[in-house]
Scaffold this motif. Structure first.
Motif, mmCIF file in Angstrom:
data_model
loop_
_atom_site.group_PDB
_atom_site.id
_atom_site.type_symbol
_atom_site.label_atom_id
_atom_site.label_comp_id
_atom_site.label_asym_id
_atom_site.label_seq_id
_atom_site.Cartn_x
_atom_site.Cartn_y
_atom_site.Cartn_z
ATOM 1 N N ARG A 76 44.166 42.561 51.650
ATOM 2 C CA ARG A 76 44.506 43.535 50.599
ATOM 3 C C ARG A 76 43.391 43.578 49.563
ATOM 4 N N LEU A 77 43.073 44.778 49.067
ATOM 5 C CA LEU A 77 42.032 44.935 48.057
ATOM 6 C C LEU A 77 42.527 44.485 46.688
ATOM 7 N N PHE A 78 41.671 43.765 45.946
ATOM 8 C CA PHE A 78 41.972 43.372 44.570
ATOM 9 C C PHE A 78 41.733 44.562 43.645
ATOM 10 N N TYR A 79 42.646 44.786 42.692
ATOM 11 C CA TYR A 79 42.504 45.785 41.629
ATOM 12 C C TYR A 79 42.678 45.092 40.285
ATOM 13 N N ASP A 80 42.106 45.709 39.222
ATOM 14 C CA ASP A 80 42.454 45.272 37.872
ATOM 15 C C ASP A 80 43.977 45.318 37.777
ATOM 16 N N GLY A 81 44.564 44.346 37.109
ATOM 17 C CA GLY A 81 46.018 44.321 36.956
ATOM 18 C C GLY A 81 46.740 43.528 38.028
ATOM 19 N N ASP A 82 46.032 43.151 39.104
ATOM 20 C CA ASP A 82 46.672 42.334 40.132
ATOM 21 C C ASP A 82 46.878 40.912 39.628
ATOM 22 N N ILE A 83 47.941 40.299 40.088
ATOM 23 C CA ILE A 83 48.171 38.875 39.839
ATOM 24 C C ILE A 83 47.826 38.172 41.140
ATOM 25 N N ILE A 84 46.957 37.179 41.033
ATOM 26 C CA ILE A 84 46.571 36.438 42.228
ATOM 27 C C ILE A 84 47.017 34.989 42.111
ATOM 28 N N LYS A 85 47.249 34.403 43.248
ATOM 29 C CA LYS A 85 47.519 32.973 43.319
ATOM 30 C C LYS A 85 46.267 32.363 43.931
ATOM 31 N N THR A 86 45.649 31.445 43.188
ATOM 32 C CA THR A 86 44.415 30.823 43.656
ATOM 33 C C THR A 86 44.732 29.731 44.663
#
Length: 155
Positions: A76-86
Motif C-alpha cells: 500500500r502507498l504511504f500518504y500524508d495523514g497515514d498512521i503507520i506501525k513501525t
C-alpha cells in the motif's frame, strides 16, 4: 491506480482520490518561494463510484494529502495523514513527506516528519525525521484511526 494526492472529506467522512487539481498563484513568501492556493479539485469516491468537485468554500471542508510513492510491507502507498506501525511496534503519523537526494544524487532517501500518534499538543520540537521502511505497515489514517485495545498512547 496510483494517485498523487488524496483528500479527506469531513462532510462525507471518507477518503477520495484526486483526479484533477488547480492552483492559483498568491505571491511570494519571505524566502521568495511562490505561494499557491488550491482553487479547484475533482476527486473520485472509490467507495460510491462517484466524482466530486470542490471549489470555493467547499475547499475548507477537505484536507489535501500527498502520496509518498513508497509502499508499506503490504504494497500500500504511504500518504500524508497515514498512521503507520513501525517494526518496533510504535505508531507514527505521516505529517509532511519529503524525498531528498542523498550523496551524489545516486541514492534517493525517503523520509517524513512524524508525530508519535496519540499526542494532542504537539510542537515543532516533537516532530521526528523517520526513514520509511518496507517493514512498516499502514494501519489507518489520521482522521479515523483508533489505537488497538491494550495499546497505550505514546507520551
Amino acid at each position: 491506480m496510483n494517485y498523487q494526492y488524496r483528500i479527506w472529506d469531513s462532510y462525507l467522512g471518507r477518503i477520495l482520490y484526486v483526479l484533477e487539481l488547480n492552483y492559483i498563484p498568491e505571491g511570494f513568501d519571505k524566502y521568495n518561494n511562490l505561494r499557491l492556493r488550491v482553487d479547484y479539485i475533482r476527486a473520485l469516491d472509490t467507495e460510491k463510484h462517484e466524482i466530486h468537485v470542490y471549489q470555493g468554500a467547499e475547499l475548507d471542508e477537505i484536507v489535501l494529502e500527498r502520496c509518498t510513492q513508497k509502499q508499506d510491507k503490504n504494497g500500500r502507498l504511504f500518504y500524508d495523514g497515514d498512521i503507520i506501525k513501525t517494526e518496533k511496534g510504535n505508531y507514527q503519523e505521516v505529517v509532511d513527506y519529503q524525498a531528498e537526494i542523498g550523496g551524489k544524487g545516486e541514492k534517493l532517501v525517503s523520509q517524513f516528519s512524524a508525530f508519535p500518534f496519540g499526542y494532542n499538543d504537539m510542537e515543532l520540537k516533537d516532530i521526528v525525521t523517520y526513514k520509511l521502511s518496507k517493514t512498516d505497515e499502514i494501519v489507518g489514517e489520521y482522521h479515523t484511526f483508533k489505537l488497538p485495545k491494550g495499546v497505550i498512547e505514546n507520551g
